[in-house]
Design an enzyme around this catalytic site. Structure first.
Site, mmCIF file in Angstrom:
data_model
loop_
_atom_site.group_PDB
_atom_site.id
_atom_site.type_symbol
_atom_site.label_atom_id
_atom_site.label_comp_id
_atom_site.label_asym_id
_atom_site.label_seq_id
_atom_site.Cartn_x
_atom_site.Cartn_y
_atom_site.Cartn_z
ATOM 1 N N GLU A 157 46.797 43.938 -30.114
ATOM 2 C CA GLU A 157 47.950 44.619 -30.716
ATOM 3 C C GLU A 157 47.970 46.118 -30.410
ATOM 4 O O GLU A 157 49.046 46.724 -30.323
ATOM 5 C CB GLU A 157 47.970 44.391 -32.227
ATOM 6 C CG GLU A 157 48.245 42.960 -32.630
ATOM 7 C CD GLU A 157 46.990 42.111 -32.767
ATOM 8 O OE1 GLU A 157 47.092 40.933 -33.157
ATOM 9 O OE2 GLU A 157 45.887 42.632 -32.464
ATOM 10 N N PHE A 211 46.059 35.422 -47.498
ATOM 11 C CA PHE A 211 45.464 35.398 -46.161
ATOM 12 C C PHE A 211 46.223 36.335 -45.219
ATOM 13 O O PHE A 211 47.438 36.297 -45.144
ATOM 14 C CB PHE A 211 45.486 33.968 -45.613
ATOM 15 C CG PHE A 211 44.943 33.855 -44.208
ATOM 16 C CD1 PHE A 211 43.609 34.092 -43.936
ATOM 17 C CD2 PHE A 211 45.790 33.530 -43.154
ATOM 18 C CE1 PHE A 211 43.116 34.001 -42.640
ATOM 19 C CE2 PHE A 211 45.304 33.421 -41.860
ATOM 20 C CZ PHE A 211 43.955 33.666 -41.603
ATOM 21 N N GLN A 212 45.479 37.179 -44.543
ATOM 22 C CA GLN A 212 46.015 38.168 -43.601
ATOM 23 C C GLN A 212 47.036 39.102 -44.265
ATOM 24 O O GLN A 212 48.020 39.506 -43.654
ATOM 25 C CB GLN A 212 46.618 37.496 -42.362
ATOM 26 C CG GLN A 212 45.554 36.867 -41.474
ATOM 27 C CD GLN A 212 46.055 36.476 -40.103
ATOM 28 O OE1 GLN A 212 47.242 36.206 -39.907
ATOM 29 N NE2 GLN A 212 45.152 36.443 -39.130
ATOM 30 N N LYS A 263 57.350 37.121 -44.624
ATOM 31 C CA LYS A 263 57.627 35.903 -43.867
ATOM 32 C C LYS A 263 58.792 35.102 -44.441
ATOM 33 O O LYS A 263 59.603 34.528 -43.686
ATOM 34 C CB LYS A 263 56.370 35.028 -43.844
ATOM 35 C CG LYS A 263 56.507 33.751 -43.045
ATOM 36 C CD LYS A 263 55.208 32.967 -42.999
ATOM 37 C CE LYS A 263 55.360 31.691 -42.154
ATOM 38 N NZ LYS A 263 54.078 30.951 -42.067
ATOM 39 N N MET A 299 33.253 63.915 -21.146
ATOM 40 C CA MET A 299 33.540 65.125 -21.906
ATOM 41 C C MET A 299 32.496 65.360 -22.985
ATOM 42 O O MET A 299 32.095 66.510 -23.243
ATOM 43 C CB MET A 299 34.933 65.050 -22.529
ATOM 44 C CG MET A 299 35.398 66.362 -23.154
ATOM 45 S SD MET A 299 35.527 67.713 -21.951
ATOM 46 C CE MET A 299 37.146 67.366 -21.257
#
Length: 579
Positions: free
Chosen positions: A49, A111-112, A161, A483
């Site tokens: 993602e 969930f999630q 959802k 760096m």
């Protein structure tokens, strides 16, 4: 027209002109992926993602249009927080849609589930939790308006959802086309105050040692042509910050290049010695100013910015103008003409002479490789620059390779430099290059990456290979987090702690081939040109060219953190020259 929330979301995106969407499906956002099949919008399936967010950023950098990403809830939403913060720091227009658990389940540790709007409140220009399907057309319409107006930035839309699920009654709605924006109090000011513009013009005419300090706001405002007109009218030298490389052509006689911690000596010193700084779309970032108390101590300040919060935030301006950079610059040009134009200006010949002297004494330089040594990264970038079209888009990771690219590439066109400036996100280059190629498929796109950055997001080369984005990657492999190693060498008595990455593991050539790319390896100067030529000829899949470079090379000039820009450290070969 009756439809469900998922269909409404797709139609709303289409109505905003979205042509491509970067995303990854999951449970909470799955109902939206069904109507996507019938949409005109192209979906690019990412492998992580974070890649979706950086691709949306790269698309926006290269096109000026808002990039769009869509992911599911919970860990997917948290994975896209880094691109949101990156876009917020660099004022990149972006709209991100995240799935959320059903509305009734919010707050139950479903969930999630995560508090996406709470998590992203500080890294977005605005965010929404949509609670009714009927709100979707208006919210999407407003989200794009917010993302692209005023100071651009990312907007997140979190959608439960159940309001996009066609099997849920809460998802049923009647389509409508919003005829206005429902944004009370949001009225970005674009026009600058006329009296303040006249005051600024007067200061410019009186100045003997002016410098235009141009920032990323020039590109966001589509003000490159206006900046060129102002510079030529007044004969004022221009520095282009890391976020405005290409906003003023590098080959122009008035261009001084990049200022700041790793800017070239002339740009840094001209700002220090100026009696007037004309700051246009720049935010006085600490990497440009160094120690603020010692920054440009002799200069009066004209500061133009679309965001009033930036005016006086770091340095108090003598003239502060809130407004769109392009419009304000155009008004300045008119005001200068009314004052007599170039004929009314102070004598600047001594200033031009001083600048020429600095340019002659302290050009960018490095010690070239000997036959038995590894490559110098600066040499690689010079060869790459000279072997590619003038309008090549260059995306960069973060670190030494980013600074060398900004220093040694010649940017003569706007929107050809894609990098992470404010947040400094390692792993930015490859997904951002894919997004840039998606937005401008006709352009050649090179990503310049370090071995540390490459290992963070290389999986997105699978996306590039399978989705048909033949980007090219110059991998500067110096076997270190370069760096960090440089700072440990210079400021920690060469106590190297956890910065060595190894030279041979992984095998980057084989890794590139496993990801569906052409893999090449270069170890000597004479191999550089042929490898670049071979990479440029490939147009059907991505190419990764590993350049095995000198590990101990440092980036110069350098202003040590916390020091004044007057303490700039030049290349060792120049350190005995009088300042």
């Amino acid at each position: 027209m009756n439809m469900n929330g998922g269909q409404a979301l797709m139609k709303a995106l289409e109505d905003e002109g979205v042509d491509i969407l970067f995303g990854l499906p999951g449970g909470a956002i799955l109902p939206v992926y069904d109507p996507l099949i019938d949409s005109s919008i192209r979906h690019v399936l990412v492998r992580h993602e974070q890649g979706a967010g950086h691709m949306a950023e790269g698309y926006a950098h290269a096109t000026g249009r808002p990039g769009v990403a869509m992911v599911t809830s919970g860990p997917a939403a948290t994975n896209i927080v880094t691109p949101l913060c990156d876009a917020y720091m660099d004022s990149i227009p972006m709209v991100v849609v995240t799935g959320q658990v059903p509305y009734a389940a919010i707050g139950t540790d479903a969930f999630q589930e995560c508090d996406t709007t709470g998590i992203t409140m500080s890294v977005t220009k605005h965010n929404y939790l949509v609670t009714e399907a009927a709100d979707i057309p208006q919210v999407i319409h407003d989200a794009f308006h917010i993302a692209t107006t005023g100071r651009p930035g990312p907007v997140l839309v979190d959608i439960p959802k159940d309001i996009v699920d066609p099997n849920n009654p809460r998802s049923a709605m009647e389509w409508y086309t919003p005829d206005s924006h429902d944004l009370p109090g949001y009225r970005p000011n674009r026009a600058g105050d006329a009296e303040l513009v006249r005051q600024a013009a007067k200061l410019i005419c009186e100045s003997e040692r002016p410098v235009i300090y141009s920032g990323g706001g020039i590109l966001k405002a589509r003000a490159a042509e206006a900046l060129l007109e102002l510079a030529e009218l007044t004969g004022t030298p221009v520095v282009t910050t890391l976020m405005n490389r290409g906003g003023f052509p590098d080959d122009h006689p008035l261009c001084l290049g990049m200022p700041g911690m790793h800017g070239n000596y002339t740009a840094v010193t001209a700002m220090q010695e100026a009696d007037l700084l004309i700051a246009l779309g720049a935010r006085f970032d600490d990497r440009v100013t160094g120690k603020v108390a010692g920054f440009a101590p002799l200069a009066k300040i004209i500061h133009v910015d679309i965001d009033s919060a930036e005016l006086g935030k770091v340095r108090r301006p003598d003239v502060a103008i809130q407004g769109d950079c392009r419009l304000v610059i155009e008004d300045m040009v008119k005001a200068l003409g009314e004052l007599g134009g170039s004929e009314a200006q102070a004598d600047r010949n001594p200033w031009r002479s001083r600048i020429s002297g600095w340019q002659e004494r302290f050009p960018l330089t490095y010690e070239h490789s000997k036959d038995d040594e590894l490559l110098k990264p600066q040499f690689v970038l010079e060869q790459l620059r000279d072997a590619t079209p003038d309008d090549t888009i260059v995306a960069s990771g973060v670190g030494q390779h980013q600074m060398w690219t900004s220093q040694y590439w010649k940017f003569n066109h706007p929107y050809t430099w894609v990098n992470s400036g404010g947040l400094g996100t390692m792993g930015f280059a490859i997904p951002a290059a894919i997004g840039a190629k998606a937005g401008r498929p006709e352009a050649m796109v090179w990503a310049v990456d370090g071995d540390g950055c490459f290992q963070m997001t290389a999986q997105e080369l699978v996306t590039a290979a399978t989705e048909g984005f033949p980007i090219k990657v110059a991998l500067i492999n110096n076997a270190y987090l370069g760096m960090v190693r440089q700072w440990q060498e210079m400021f920690y008595e060469e106590r190297y702690s956890e910065v060595y990455l190894t030279r041979d593991v992984p095998d980057y050539k084989l890794w590139a081939e496993a990801l569906g790319c052409v893999g090449l390896r270069v170890e000597s100067p004479e191999e550089v040109g042929p490898a670049i030529e071979q990479a440029n000829e490939v147009d059907d899949r991505p190419v990764v060219v590993e350049f095995r470079c000198e590990a101990g090379e440092n980036v110069y000039p350098m202003v040590p953190a916390g020091m004044s820009n007057s303490d700039v450290v030049v290349d060792p070969s120049q350190q005995d020259r009088p300042r």
